[in-house]
Design a protein around this motif. Structure first.
Motif, short mmCIF file in Angstrom:
data_model
loop_
_atom_site.label_atom_id
_atom_site.label_comp_id
_atom_site.label_asym_id
_atom_site.label_seq_id
_atom_site.Cartn_x
_atom_site.Cartn_y
_atom_site.Cartn_z
N GLN A 132 13.46 56.36 29.54
CA GLN A 132 14.15 55.84 30.73
C GLN A 132 14.02 54.32 30.73
O GLN A 132 12.92 53.79 30.88
CB GLN A 132 13.52 56.43 32.01
CG GLN A 132 13.65 57.92 32.13
CD GLN A 132 15.09 58.36 32.36
OE1 GLN A 132 15.86 57.67 33.01
NE2 GLN A 132 15.45 59.50 31.80
N VAL A 133 15.14 53.62 30.56
CA VAL A 133 15.09 52.16 30.49
C VAL A 133 15.76 51.50 31.68
O VAL A 133 15.73 50.29 31.82
CB VAL A 133 15.71 51.63 29.17
CG1 VAL A 133 14.85 52.03 27.99
CG2 VAL A 133 17.13 52.09 29.02
N GLY A 134 16.39 52.28 32.55
CA GLY A 134 17.08 51.70 33.70
C GLY A 134 18.38 51.05 33.29
O GLY A 134 18.72 50.96 32.11
N GLY A 135 19.11 50.60 34.24
CA GLY A 135 20.39 49.95 33.99
C GLY A 135 20.34 48.51 34.42
O GLY A 135 19.28 47.98 34.77
N PRO A 136 21.50 47.86 34.42
CA PRO A 136 21.53 46.47 34.85
C PRO A 136 21.25 46.36 36.35
O PRO A 136 21.48 47.31 37.10
CB PRO A 136 22.95 46.02 34.51
CG PRO A 136 23.75 47.28 34.44
CD PRO A 136 22.81 48.35 34.02
N ALA A 137 20.78 45.21 36.75
CA ALA A 137 20.55 44.96 38.18
C ALA A 137 21.89 45.02 38.91
O ALA A 137 22.95 44.76 38.31
CB ALA A 137 19.92 43.58 38.36
N SER A 138 21.86 45.36 40.18
CA SER A 138 23.10 45.42 40.93
C SER A 138 23.71 44.01 41.03
O SER A 138 23.01 43.01 40.97
CB SER A 138 22.89 46.03 42.30
OG SER A 138 21.84 45.39 42.97
N PHE A 139 25.03 43.99 41.14
CA PHE A 139 25.77 42.74 41.17
C PHE A 139 25.46 41.99 42.46
O PHE A 139 25.57 42.54 43.55
CB PHE A 139 27.27 43.06 41.06
CG PHE A 139 28.09 41.91 40.59
CD1 PHE A 139 28.09 41.54 39.26
CD2 PHE A 139 28.86 41.20 41.48
CE1 PHE A 139 28.84 40.46 38.82
CE2 PHE A 139 29.63 40.13 41.06
CZ PHE A 139 29.61 39.77 39.73
N SER A 140 25.09 40.73 42.35
CA SER A 140 24.64 39.96 43.52
C SER A 140 25.59 38.80 43.84
O SER A 140 26.45 38.45 43.04
CB SER A 140 23.24 39.40 43.27
OG SER A 140 23.30 38.37 42.29
N GLN A 141 25.35 38.20 45.00
CA GLN A 141 26.09 36.99 45.40
C GLN A 141 25.84 35.88 44.40
O GLN A 141 26.72 35.10 44.08
CB GLN A 141 25.67 36.58 46.81
CG GLN A 141 26.36 35.35 47.34
CD GLN A 141 27.84 35.56 47.61
OE1 GLN A 141 28.30 36.68 47.77
NE2 GLN A 141 28.59 34.48 47.66
N GLN A 142 24.63 35.82 43.87
CA GLN A 142 24.28 34.79 42.87
C GLN A 142 25.09 35.00 41.59
O GLN A 142 25.55 34.04 40.99
CB GLN A 142 22.78 34.85 42.59
CG GLN A 142 22.26 33.67 41.82
CD GLN A 142 20.73 33.69 41.75
OE1 GLN A 142 20.08 34.68 42.07
NE2 GLN A 142 20.16 32.58 41.32
N ASP A 143 25.27 36.27 41.19
CA ASP A 143 26.09 36.58 40.01
C ASP A 143 27.53 36.13 40.25
O ASP A 143 28.17 35.56 39.36
CB ASP A 143 26.08 38.08 39.71
CG ASP A 143 24.72 38.59 39.28
OD1 ASP A 143 23.97 37.84 38.63
OD2 ASP A 143 24.41 39.75 39.61
N ARG A 144 28.04 36.42 41.42
CA ARG A 144 29.41 36.05 41.77
C ARG A 144 29.60 34.53 41.68
O ARG A 144 30.57 34.05 41.11
CB ARG A 144 29.71 36.54 43.19
CG ARG A 144 31.05 36.15 43.70
CD ARG A 144 31.24 36.59 45.13
NE ARG A 144 32.51 36.09 45.60
CZ ARG A 144 32.92 36.15 46.83
NH1 ARG A 144 32.16 36.70 47.74
NH2 ARG A 144 34.07 35.65 47.17
N MET A 145 28.66 33.78 42.24
CA MET A 145 28.74 32.31 42.20
C MET A 145 28.62 31.79 40.77
O MET A 145 29.32 30.86 40.39
CB MET A 145 27.65 31.70 43.09
CG MET A 145 27.88 31.92 44.57
SD MET A 145 29.47 31.25 45.14
CE MET A 145 29.22 29.52 44.87
N ALA A 146 27.72 32.38 39.99
CA ALA A 146 27.56 31.95 38.60
C ALA A 146 28.86 32.17 37.82
O ALA A 146 29.27 31.31 37.03
CB ALA A 146 26.41 32.71 37.94
N PHE A 147 29.51 33.31 38.06
CA PHE A 147 30.78 33.58 37.38
C PHE A 147 31.85 32.58 37.81
O PHE A 147 32.55 32.00 36.97
CB PHE A 147 31.27 35.01 37.66
CG PHE A 147 32.61 35.27 37.05
CD1 PHE A 147 32.72 35.61 35.71
CD2 PHE A 147 33.77 35.15 37.80
CE1 PHE A 147 33.96 35.81 35.13
CE2 PHE A 147 35.02 35.35 37.23
CZ PHE A 147 35.12 35.68 35.89
#
Length: 159
Positions: A132-147
């Motif tokens: 069990q390795v988990g998945g990516p972190a949930s998409f955040s406001q910080q991700d949106r701004m970085a994009f």
């Protein structure tokens, strides 16, 4: 030189691996395409509605493993930008001389793609062996701004 037309230089295009692209990222792309007057094509194996604008296109491909990815690789030209979280697709795009941007705002480059592919393959092996390795972190406001910031910088430099 009278009578000789000089062809227009081809303008870069945006290609979106749209099946898994977050809606908030699509909205950022729609606004950027209109503001910068750059063609943005969403490629998916299902119909994806886009606002009625001359800069936005939706391309539906048949269902199947990597069909949308293969179509993007076929159509993308050197200097174009692909938006994708798919590392193997990003590797093919970079190999063709185009650019690839992750929806979290980081670019895939010739320098970092091999390491990312190796890590992806390693994690896939772990998952297939039952770890069990988990998945990516949930998409955040910080991700949106970085994009949004990465896209804006790219378009400013390349248009």
């Amino acid at each position: 030189m009278q009578g000789t037309a000089v062809p227009d230089e081809r303008k870069l295009q945006l290609w979106v691996d749209a099946d898994a692209c977050p809606n908030v990222i699509k909205e950022i792309l729609f606004r950027a395409a209109e503001r910068r007057q750059v063609i943005c094509t969403l490629v998916a194996n299902q119909y994806i509605a886009v606002p009625t604008m001359p800069w936005l296109k939706s391309l539906q491909v048949p269902s199947g493993f990597d069909v949308a990815d293969d179509r993007i690789v076929e159509l993308i030209q050197p200097g174009d930008l692909a938006i994708t979280a798919d590392i193997p697709l990003a590797a093919k795009v970079v190999e063709k001389g185009a650019f690839a941007l992750n929806p979290r705002g980081s670019f895939y480059t010739a320098e970092n793609i091999r390491q990312r592919l190796t890590m992806r393959n390693f994690m896939e092996e772990l998952r297939s062996s039952g770890v069990q390795v988990g998945g990516p972190a949930s998409f955040s406001q910080q991700d949106r701004m970085a994009f949004a910031n990465a896209l804006d910088r790219f378009l400013t430099q390349h248009l």
